[in-house]
Design a protein around this motif. Structure first.
Motif, PDB file in Angstrom:
ATOM      1  N   CYS A   5      30.360  40.321   1.141  1.00 12.75           N
ATOM      2  CA  CYS A   5      31.079  39.056   1.209  1.00 12.75           C
ATOM      3  C   CYS A   5      32.128  39.121   0.103  1.00 12.75           C
ATOM      4  O   CYS A   5      31.795  39.012  -1.070  1.00 12.75           O
ATOM      5  N   VAL A  38      21.975  34.519   3.657  1.00 16.05           N
ATOM      6  CA  VAL A  38      22.367  33.405   2.794  1.00 16.05           C
ATOM      7  C   VAL A  38      21.498  32.220   3.196  1.00 16.05           C
ATOM      8  O   VAL A  38      21.493  31.798   4.352  1.00 16.05           O
ATOM      9  N   HIS A  41      22.437  26.006   2.845  1.00 17.08           N
ATOM     10  CA  HIS A  41      23.158  25.361   1.742  1.00 17.08           C
ATOM     11  C   HIS A  41      24.349  24.586   2.295  1.00 17.08           C
ATOM     12  O   HIS A  41      24.715  24.755   3.458  1.00 17.08           O
ATOM     13  N   ASP A  43      28.442  24.090   0.979  1.00 14.58           N
ATOM     14  CA  ASP A  43      29.333  24.675  -0.024  1.00 14.58           C
ATOM     15  C   ASP A  43      29.656  23.590  -1.058  1.00 14.58           C
ATOM     16  O   ASP A  43      29.749  22.409  -0.722  1.00 14.58           O
ATOM     17  N   LEU A  50      36.744  30.822   6.040  1.00  7.45           N
ATOM     18  CA  LEU A  50      35.875  31.982   6.222  1.00  7.45           C
ATOM     19  C   LEU A  50      36.417  32.898   7.302  1.00  7.45           C
ATOM     20  O   LEU A  50      36.702  32.457   8.418  1.00  7.45           O
ATOM     21  N   ASP A  52      34.884  35.673   9.194  1.00  5.97           N
ATOM     22  CA  ASP A  52      33.579  36.286   9.398  1.00  5.97           C
ATOM     23  C   ASP A  52      33.715  37.654  10.041  1.00  5.97           C
ATOM     24  O   ASP A  52      34.744  37.981  10.619  1.00  5.97           O
ATOM     25  N   LEU A  59      25.929  33.701  11.220  1.00  3.57           N
ATOM     26  CA  LEU A  59      26.216  32.382  10.660  1.00  3.57           C
ATOM     27  C   LEU A  59      25.684  31.299  11.601  1.00  3.57           C
ATOM     28  O   LEU A  59      25.885  31.364  12.815  1.00  3.57           O
ATOM     29  N   HIS A  99      24.652  25.077   6.330  1.00  5.35           N
ATOM     30  CA  HIS A  99      24.733  26.321   7.082  1.00  5.35           C
ATOM     31  C   HIS A  99      23.936  27.416   6.378  1.00  5.35           C
ATOM     32  O   HIS A  99      23.494  27.237   5.234  1.00  5.35           O
ATOM     33  N   VAL A 101      23.161  32.064   6.744  1.00  4.80           N
ATOM     34  CA  VAL A 101      23.476  33.315   7.451  1.00  4.80           C
ATOM     35  C   VAL A 101      22.163  34.047   7.681  1.00  4.80           C
ATOM     36  O   VAL A 101      21.468  34.421   6.724  1.00  4.80           O
ATOM     37  N   ARG A 109      27.411  43.861   7.495  1.00  2.00           N
ATOM     38  CA  ARG A 109      28.093  42.622   7.894  1.00  2.00           C
ATOM     39  C   ARG A 109      29.099  42.278   6.806  1.00  2.00           C
ATOM     40  O   ARG A 109      28.745  42.186   5.628  1.00  2.00           O
ATOM     41  N   SER A 111      32.021  39.588   5.470  1.00  2.00           N
ATOM     42  CA  SER A 111      32.703  38.299   5.619  1.00  2.00           C
ATOM     43  C   SER A 111      33.555  38.062   4.384  1.00  2.00           C
ATOM     44  O   SER A 111      33.246  38.544   3.301  1.00  2.00           O
ATOM     45  N   ALA A 113      35.130  34.977   2.259  1.00  2.00           N
ATOM     46  CA  ALA A 113      35.117  33.520   2.073  1.00  2.00           C
ATOM     47  C   ALA A 113      36.083  33.157   0.953  1.00  2.00           C
ATOM     48  O   ALA A 113      36.036  33.737  -0.126  1.00  2.00           O
ATOM     49  N   PHE A 115      37.242  29.870  -1.248  1.00  2.00           N
ATOM     50  CA  PHE A 115      36.755  28.524  -1.552  1.00  2.00           C
ATOM     51  C   PHE A 115      37.842  27.708  -2.251  1.00  2.00           C
ATOM     52  O   PHE A 115      38.341  28.116  -3.302  1.00  2.00           O
TER      53      PHE A 115
END
Ligand SMILES: O=C(O)CCC(=O)C(=O)O
Ligand SMILES: [Fe+2]
Length: 170
Positions: A5, A38, A41, A43, A50, A52, A59, A99, A101, A109, A111, A113, A115
């Motif tokens: 990530c 993940v 949670h 954010d 994101l 992905d 997700l 959400h 993962v 995998r 992704s 992100a 923020f």
């Protein structure tokens, strides 16, 4: 096997921490979901953009009934979700979606992100235009840095930290 990530570089409003997720998922606490890359949670910031993995899913977002809905990979798209700062600033009008993962495949995998967090020093608080007698202030003003300390506290595992900055009016 591993999932990566990557997270964009920091500015006052745009900040984050790199994550490196390994397969199989590794957790320090046995009580956590063993299938989660993940854990559940929300954010902490205002919004997340994101990108992905285009092939490997995992997700899942929680709908209003509390059920998880898979977000299937979709090449060439970005996914935007709102976080705790957006919910507090909008006085509860915006939804800080829960959400997680899930680990669906023994593969890499990736992704990315980005923020958008919140003001570095100014308080996050709903503007007067969003408040009236029918809509009293729901959250006490807070700085993002102070909120982040609460958010990462081990007491709050499932996106519940924002409830702890509620005002006495709600
Ligand atoms: O990798 C993903 O699909 C989501 C990651 C995520 O929820 C996060 O970093 O906050
Ligand atoms: Fe997230």
């Amino acid at each position: 096997m591993e999932a990566l990530c990557f997270i964009a570089s920091p500015t006052p409003l745009f900040r984050s921490t790199p994550q490196h997720l390994t397969f199989p998922p590794q957790h320090s606490k046995k009580s956590l979901d063993p299938l989660a890359y993940v854990q559940i949670h929300t954010d902490s910031g205002f919004l997340t953009i994101l990108q992905d993995d285009e092939n490997v899913g995992g997700l899942e977002v929680m709908d209003k009934s509390g059920a998880f809905v898979a977000v299937h990979p979709c090449a060439g798209t970005l996914l935007v979700n709102l976080g705790d700062v957006a919910k507090a600033w909008s006085n509860g009008r915006f939804c800080n979606v829960k959400h997680r993962v899930q680990c669906k495949e023994a593969t890499i995998r990736v992704s990315i992100a980005s923020f958008v967090l919140g003001p570095k020093e100014a308080a996050v608080e709903a503007p007067p235009q969003l408040l009236d007698s029918q809509h009293p202030r729901l959250y006490a003003p807070f700085t993002y840095d102070d909120y982040r300390k609460l958010y990462i506290s081990p007491k709050f595992k499932a996106g519940e930290a924002l409830q702890h900055v509620c005002t006495h009016y709600s």
